[in-house]
Design a protein around this motif. Structure first.
Motif: not given
Length: 261
Positions: A191-202
């Motif tokens: 439901f969302y692109p992984i790039s929208s997450l903070p780097p540590e969560y990616q």
């Protein structure tokens, strides 16, 4: 692989019976396999793009693009989810086969996977139809999609073998898996692109094998990018290992099925 080859006729026959039996007696029959993904696509698209105002690309306001991006992720995830959700009840739901000494019980997860893959092909045809109508033919990299599916199918098969056996001895596993699949769906970038997450969560998200498979499928289907072959090779090794371990576990524990059931 040897068991699948030896029993391929039986597997195909039981997959056909599984697919047709699901819609037996219903008015619309196989049409439900088309209607269900379209309905869920419409619901998810409305909730995320209209209610929550979600956008896949910041510069894009197209609800059609968002719907197709969302649908592509759901297509991939649903193959895995359907197999894993059904796995704990496979043996318990086929007690008559357990009592037959010559029946190859290890093909039951293969049959469930085959039925799930059939519904994936139906949903993919629906996705492709809408994509062609609104955006034209997809990139030539779309032809690499079957290769992306290989580690997904191996993962699903390995976990299905493990869970179908475990479900005989631990009956609560079916309830646990239902909750786990819901959690996994929201921890996968559907439901969302992984790039929208903070780097540590990616970095944490990329440990989820479904993240790689979903992202790669979208790259091939929508964004016109080729596959990341090095990561594909890594996940092929991982998924093959999981499939092998799942089969070894199944063969080791199957001896007690008849006694427990």
């Amino acid at each position: 692989m040897r068991s699948c080859k030896q029993n391929r006729g039986l597997i195909i026959s039981l997959i056909r019976r599984e697919v047709l039996g699901r819609y037996k007696g219903s008015v619309m029959g196989l049409f439900w396999s088309f209607f269900n993904p379209i309905l869920m696509l419409a619901v998810y698209t409305f909730v995320f793009s209209v209610v929550f105002k979600a956008r896949w690309n910041v510069n894009s306001t197209s609800k059609t693009e968002f719907a197709l991006v969302l649908f592509a992720g759901l297509l991939i995830f649903n193959v895995f989810s359907e197999c894993i959700t059904r796995a704990p009840g496979l043996i318990l739901g086929n007690v008559n086969y357990v009592k037959k000494v010559i029946f190859p019980l290890e093909i039951l997860p293969v049959i469930a996977l085959g039925a799930s893959f059939f519904h994936f092909l139906i949903s993919l045809s629906v996705w492709l139809l809408f994509y062609v109508i609104f955006f034209g033919l997809p990139s030539v990299y779309f032809l690499e999609l079957p290769l992306v599916m290989i580690p997904l199918l191996l993962l699903a098969l390995g976990f299905s073998l493990f869970l179908s056996s475990l479900g005989v001895y631990v009956r609560d596993i079916g309830q646990i898996i239902g909750v786990a699949m819901t959690v996994l769906m929201f921890l996968t970038p559907i439901f969302y692109p992984i790039s929208s997450l903070p780097p540590e969560y990616q970095d944490v998200m990329r440990l989820n094998p479904m993240t790689f498979i979903v992202d790669q499928a979208r790259d091939l289907m929508i964004w016109g990018k080729s596959m990341n072959w090095s990561l594909w090779a890594v996940w092929m090794v991982v998924s093959s290992t999981i499939a092998s371990l799942g089969f070894a576990w199944f063969q080791k524990t199957r001896r007690g099925f008849a006694d427990v059931i």
